[in-house]
Scaffold this active site. Structure first.
Site, PDB file in Angstrom:
ATOM      1  N   ASN A  30      -2.570   2.696   3.419  1.00 44.31           N
ATOM      2  CA  ASN A  30      -2.058   4.037   3.768  1.00 44.31           C
ATOM      3  C   ASN A  30      -2.915   5.128   3.132  1.00 44.31           C
ATOM      4  OD1 ASN A  30       0.158   3.330   5.403  1.00 44.31           O
ATOM      5  ND2 ASN A  30       1.320   2.739   3.579  1.00 44.31           N
TER       6      ASN A  30
ATOM      7  N   PHE B 219      -1.240  -0.944  12.494  1.00 44.26           N
ATOM      8  CA  PHE B 219      -2.079  -0.463  11.396  1.00 44.26           C
ATOM      9  C   PHE B 219      -2.522  -1.555  10.402  1.00 44.26           C
ATOM     10  CE2 PHE B 219      -3.920   2.516   8.534  1.00 44.26           C
ATOM     11  CZ  PHE B 219      -3.600   2.084   7.255  1.00 44.26           C
ATOM     12  N   ASN B 220      -1.600  -2.349   9.880  1.00 41.41           N
ATOM     13  CA  ASN B 220      -1.962  -3.315   8.834  1.00 41.41           C
ATOM     14  C   ASN B 220      -2.993  -4.340   9.333  1.00 41.41           C
ATOM     15  OD1 ASN B 220      -0.296  -2.109   6.970  1.00 41.41           O
ATOM     16  ND2 ASN B 220       1.406  -3.542   7.267  1.00 41.41           N
TER      17      ASN B 220
ATOM     18  N   ASP C 104       0.854  -1.206   0.000  1.00 39.64           N
ATOM     19  CA  ASP C 104       0.000   0.000   0.000  1.00 39.64           C
ATOM     20  C   ASP C 104       0.886   1.250   0.000  1.00 39.64           C
ATOM     21  OD1 ASP C 104      -0.885   0.408   3.548  1.00 39.64           O
ATOM     22  OD2 ASP C 104       0.937  -0.374   2.603  1.00 39.64           O
TER      23      ASP C 104
ATOM     24  N   ASP D 183       6.653   1.422   2.094  1.00 35.19           N
ATOM     25  CA  ASP D 183       6.418   0.428   1.030  1.00 35.19           C
ATOM     26  C   ASP D 183       7.293   0.763  -0.179  1.00 35.19           C
ATOM     27  OD1 ASP D 183       3.707   1.052   2.477  1.00 35.19           O
ATOM     28  OD2 ASP D 183       3.449  -0.977   1.724  1.00 35.19           O
TER      29      ASP D 183
ATOM     30  N   THR E 214       2.843  -6.048   2.648  1.00 38.45           N
ATOM     31  CA  THR E 214       3.321  -4.922   3.470  1.00 38.45           C
ATOM     32  C   THR E 214       2.217  -3.887   3.695  1.00 38.45           C
ATOM     33  OG1 THR E 214       4.100  -3.675   1.532  1.00 38.45           O
ATOM     34  CG2 THR E 214       5.689  -5.166   2.604  1.00 38.45           C
TER      35      THR E 214
ATOM     36  N   HIS F 180       9.179   0.392   8.334  1.00 33.14           N
ATOM     37  CA  HIS F 180       8.536  -0.868   8.702  1.00 33.14           C
ATOM     38  C   HIS F 180       8.657  -1.937   7.607  1.00 33.14           C
ATOM     39  CE1 HIS F 180       6.615   1.251  12.076  1.00 33.14           C
ATOM     40  NE2 HIS F 180       6.266   2.189  11.224  1.00 33.14           N
ATOM     41  N   ASP F 181       8.169  -1.603   6.401  1.00 33.13           N
ATOM     42  CA  ASP F 181       8.050  -2.615   5.342  1.00 33.13           C
ATOM     43  C   ASP F 181       9.391  -3.113   4.841  1.00 33.13           C
ATOM     44  OD1 ASP F 181       5.261  -0.736   4.059  1.00 33.13           O
ATOM     45  OD2 ASP F 181       5.314  -2.335   5.541  1.00 33.13           O
TER      46      ASP F 181
HETATM   47  O1  RIB Z   1       2.255  -0.109  10.914  1.00 37.59           O
HETATM   48  C1  RIB Z   1       3.134   0.066   9.839  1.00 37.59           C
HETATM   49  C2  RIB Z   1       2.503  -0.372   8.560  1.00 37.59           C
HETATM   50  O2  RIB Z   1       1.392   0.468   8.291  1.00 37.59           O
HETATM   51  C3  RIB Z   1       3.438  -0.205   7.346  1.00 37.59           C
HETATM   52  O3  RIB Z   1       3.151  -1.202   6.402  1.00 37.59           O
HETATM   53  C4  RIB Z   1       3.094   1.143   6.806  1.00 37.59           C
HETATM   54  O4  RIB Z   1       3.325   1.257   5.399  1.00 37.59           O
HETATM   55  C5  RIB Z   1       1.612   1.191   7.076  1.00 37.59           C
HETATM   56  O5  RIB Z   1       0.976   0.519   6.016  1.00 37.59           O
HETATM   57 CA    CA Z   2       2.687  -0.596   4.112  1.00 34.92          CA
END
Ligand code: RIB
Ligand code: CA
Length: 304
Positions: free
Chosen positions: A39, A164-165, A10, A15, A123, A232-233
């Site tokens: 996102n 979040f994901n 996303d 990403d 991701t 993160h990703d």
């Molecule tokens: O929590 C982090 C995740 O949420 C990452 O994948 C970032 O791109 C958002 O999508």
């Molecule tokens: Ca992401």
């Protein structure tokens, strides 16, 4: 032999950095990019994925996916990634088009026609992956493992409980964690430890065109702090290429799909409640210095 992967993403600033590594590292064979609402909306995440593919002039197909979670109301993260999802850099305007297939159809076709098992690297939210497993369960035997950014054994980043994901589509995450496919959970436990430092960010700016592009979008990431910024990703690709730099623990992980802790990944950390059964390899520690030097080294090798 390069690792055959599909990234479901996303974009999204981190990403975009993860796609940069996957598109350019010779040890990775990125077969397909699928996009999902997360996102920002899926129209924007798809456009951003096409911008990255075009920036590197790579012939990797991009297929657009789910516009919203399976059940939950869609809530984006534009406050972190900006309205466009990838602000700060003037990408080429002559973008390729996404392929005509949906993300689920493209995932099915690439996985079933691959001359070897595919590693799935989600991701973003896991909506596309959950739909794939529901519509085409036969793909499961053709997937090596899932290396998924998402979850946390500790604090969340959407609520104190949820990352979040997973928070965005907990029902999809539950389907994925019940799939019996080997999963590596790349959660906040390591991604908030391996921050890209301000020193690394400064090196990127003057390194090459890729470094400049990443610098210019990363400085707009709403999670920037004096200590650095979580990519993160990118940790999914780092895990694939340098698993020795990451400590993992096998455990059973449940996904909470309702109530105040919705989106929480609950790990049976003592292995006390599931008769010894586990469904995930959870990343619990990382060599943050190794991540930073790898990140800089990877970008420096890209001749763009
Ligand atoms: O929590 C982090 C995740 O949420 C990452 O994948 C970032 O791109 C958002 O999508
Ligand atoms: Ca992401």
């Amino acid at each position: 032999m390069a690792i055959k992967i599909i990234m479901d993403s996303d974009p999204g600033i981190d990403d975009a950095a993860a796609l940069t590594m996957a598109l350019n590292d010779p040890q990775v064979d990125l077969k397909l990019i699928t996009t999902v609402a997360g996102n920002v909306t899926v129209d924007k995440t798809t456009k951003n994925a096409l911008k990255i593919v075009r920036f590197f002039n790579k012939d990797v197909p991009v297929a657009a996916g789910a516009k919203q979670p399976l059940i939950k109301k869609f809530e984006d993260a534009a406050r972190i990634h900006g309205e466009s999802g990838m602000p700060g850099y003037d990408f080429p305007k002559d973008l390729p088009k996404p392929i005509n297939e949906t993300a689920v159809e493209a995932l099915h076709d690439v996985i079933m026609n691959s001359d070897g098992k595919i590693t799935l690297v989600p991701t973003g939210t896991y909506t596309n992956v959950a739909l794939l497993f529901s519509e085409y369960p036969e793909v499961k035997d053709h997937i090596e493992k899932i290396v998924a950014m998402g979850g946390s054994l500790g604090m969340g980043n959407m609520t104190s409980a949820a990352e979040f994901n997973i928070f965005t589509d907990p029902d999809a995450a539950k389907i994925v964690y019940k799939s019996s496919i080997p999963i590596v959970m790349v959660g906040l436990d390591i991604t908030t430890k391996a921050l890209l430092t301000p020193e690394s960010l400064n090196k990127l700016e003057y390194m090459n065109k890729t470094g400049k592009m990443l610098h210019d979008i990363i400085i707009h990431d709403g999670e920037n702090s004096d200590f650095g910024v979580a990519m993160h990703d990118v940790n999914t690709i780092f895990y694939l290429l340098h698993p020795e730099a990451i400590t993992t623990k096998d455990m059973w992980v449940d996904i909470v799909t309702d109530g105040p802790a919705i989106g929480e990944t609950v790990g049976d950390i003592r292995g006390a409640y599931h008769d010894g059964k586990t469904n995930a390899k959870v990343c619990v520690d990382i060599d943050a210095a190794a991540f930073n030097s790898w990140f800089i080294d990877e970008v420096s090798r890209i001749n763009k």
